[in-house]
Design a protein around this motif. Structure first.
Motif, short mmCIF file in Angstrom:
data_model
loop_
_atom_site.label_atom_id
_atom_site.label_comp_id
_atom_site.label_asym_id
_atom_site.label_seq_id
_atom_site.Cartn_x
_atom_site.Cartn_y
_atom_site.Cartn_z
N LYS A 63 4.58 12.95 -1.99
CA LYS A 63 5.12 13.87 -0.92
C LYS A 63 4.44 13.80 0.36
O LYS A 63 4.47 14.65 1.37
CB LYS A 63 5.09 15.30 -1.39
N GLN A 64 3.27 12.86 0.50
CA GLN A 64 2.34 12.80 1.39
C GLN A 64 3.18 11.77 2.59
O GLN A 64 3.31 10.57 2.23
CB GLN A 64 1.11 12.21 1.31
N TRP A 65 3.22 12.26 3.98
CA TRP A 65 3.95 11.45 4.82
C TRP A 65 3.09 10.26 5.25
O TRP A 65 3.69 9.20 5.80
CB TRP A 65 4.25 12.28 6.00
N SER A 76 6.22 12.70 10.51
CA SER A 76 5.79 13.92 9.67
C SER A 76 5.71 15.28 10.27
O SER A 76 5.52 15.30 11.74
CB SER A 76 4.55 13.55 9.42
N ASN A 84 4.36 19.11 1.06
CA ASN A 84 3.96 17.66 1.55
C ASN A 84 2.63 17.29 1.27
O ASN A 84 1.91 16.56 1.83
CB ASN A 84 4.01 18.00 3.17
N THR A 284 12.86 17.56 -0.59
CA THR A 284 12.33 16.66 0.63
C THR A 284 12.04 15.61 0.13
O THR A 284 11.63 15.22 -0.79
CB THR A 284 11.29 17.68 1.22
#
Length: 395
Positions: A63-65, A76, A84, A284
């Protein structure tokens, strides 16, 4: 499987109004497809139920941009929060928030939610007309009022919050999304500053000072991100759950009559509303951190993956006759609130609000019906959230 990416934006109003025939066609070809989002990004879209549950719990999908490909056209969002983050950061943040966003705090709000519901219905029914916009007059202001009480802040400027929240989530224009994020940051910063000076027995005050056994606490950026998440996810989820649920009832008169005749079915009815036409269309973005086989496709590092929760909940391999709205259905296994470590922390509050709101609406409005043809209801574009812009009703 599709040979070229499907352009979702090109499907227009028909897709916004009813995306499910498209999802059914995609599932018939395979559980995962390459698509173009309205924002101009190419992503892998997961449409099958089994594959959705697997993707939602796959630690290789981050989930980390910072794990997005360098040329990914969507940038982001600002703020650091649970949605996130990956473990162990996600674990830490969720633990800190869950210490205060407890089932006891949510249950203590039941009487207040009923009171707010009754006040909104009083205002709607006493307006001297026999019709209303259920979104503007009921399903939007209710969760906003609940959030105000939960956070312990003065009555929020609903028009302002609605403007930047809608733009931040649904606008296909990157400039509009960036401007909305800046507006949200200024708005939330003011809320936090006020609460620091006037703390109370509320969630925002608790989050400002929350500390775990090791002395860990939310940073300033994490606090900002968490409040943004609570405001946006809190009102978006419940507003659309109520709107979608009432629309489903009014377009299925047999189910409406069944619920009216036995309101003890309300809990299961809300679960079927979530399965049949959920408020959160897709989870997301997730980004592959290594090569992954997904539904027969090779997902490369940096590729974006979106899990379509609503499509998964219409998968006939999981639910029999999935396009039938049936409030007596066994709904166990739906993923309307996600699955795995990112399962929505606010799901119990959304469920409670929807149950109270829809039951009270049916009790107070025995003649409730749509005031337009169902095809004339305008739905929000994009595949992140699902709900009507407006829902004209008469009573």
């Amino acid at each position: 499987m599709t040979s070229t990416p499907l352009d979702l934006a090109a499907l227009g109003e028909d897709f916004a109004r009813d995306p499910y025939p498209v999802y059914e066609q995609l599932r018939a070809q395979g559980p995962v497809h390459r698509v173009w989002m309205p924002e101009g990004a190419e992503v892998w879209l997961v449409v099958g139920h089994e594959q959705a549950r697997a993707a939602l719990t796959d630690p290789r999908l981050s989930k980390q941009w910072r794990n997005a490909a360098e040329d990914f056209p969507i940038k982001s969002p600002s703020g650091s929060h649970m949605m996130n983050s990956d473990a162990p950061q996600h674990t830490r943040l969720r633990k800190l928030v869950a210490r205060e966003f407890t089932s006891r705090r949510i249950e203590s709000m039941r009487a207040s939610v009923q009171k707010l519901t009754d006040e909104l219905l009083d205002r709607m029914l006493d307006a001297g007309q026999d019709r209303a916009d259920l979104v503007d007059d009921f399903s939007f202001p209710l969760p906003m009022a609940v959030i105000c009480e939960l956070l312990g802040v003065p009555f929020l400027d609903q028009a302002e919050v609605r403007r930047w929240a809608d733009a931040a989530i649904s606008s296909p224009d990157p400039a509009e999304r960036r401007a909305a994020a800046q507006d949200a940051a200024r708005f939330i910063s003011r809320l936090i500053e006020v609460k620091r000076g006037q703390p109370g027995d509320d969630l925002l005050s608790a989050l400002i000072k929350v500390t775990d056994e090791e002395g860990d606490r939310l940073s300033g950026d994490e606090l900002m991100g968490t409040v943004f998440l609570l405001i946006v996810a809190g009102h978006e989820t419940t507003t659309n759950l109520i709107g979608n649920g009432v629309f489903a009832l009014l377009t299925h008169p047999d189910q409406l009559e069944l619920l009216r005749s036995d309101l003890s079915l309300i809990d299961n009815a809300v679960e079927e509303m979530l399965r049949y036409d959920g408020a959160v269309e897709s989870a997301t973005f997730r980004f592959a951190t290594e090569p992954i086989e997904l539904g027969g496709h090779l997902v490369r590092p940096g590729d974006a993956v979106m899990v379509d929760l609503n499509s998964a909940n219409r998968d006939r391999t999981r639910f029999a006759d999935p396009d039938r709205f049936d409030i007596r259905r066994a709904t166990a296994g739906h993923i309307a609130f996600g699955h795995g470590i990112h399962h929505c922390l606010g799901a119990p509050l959304a469920r409670m609000e929807a149950r109270i709101a829809i039951r009270s609406l049916l009790e107070r409005c025995p003649g409730l019906e749509l005031d337009v043809h169902p095809d004339h209801v305008r739905w929000r574009h994009g595949i992140l959230v699902r709900g009507p812009h407006h829902l004209p009703v008469r009573f």
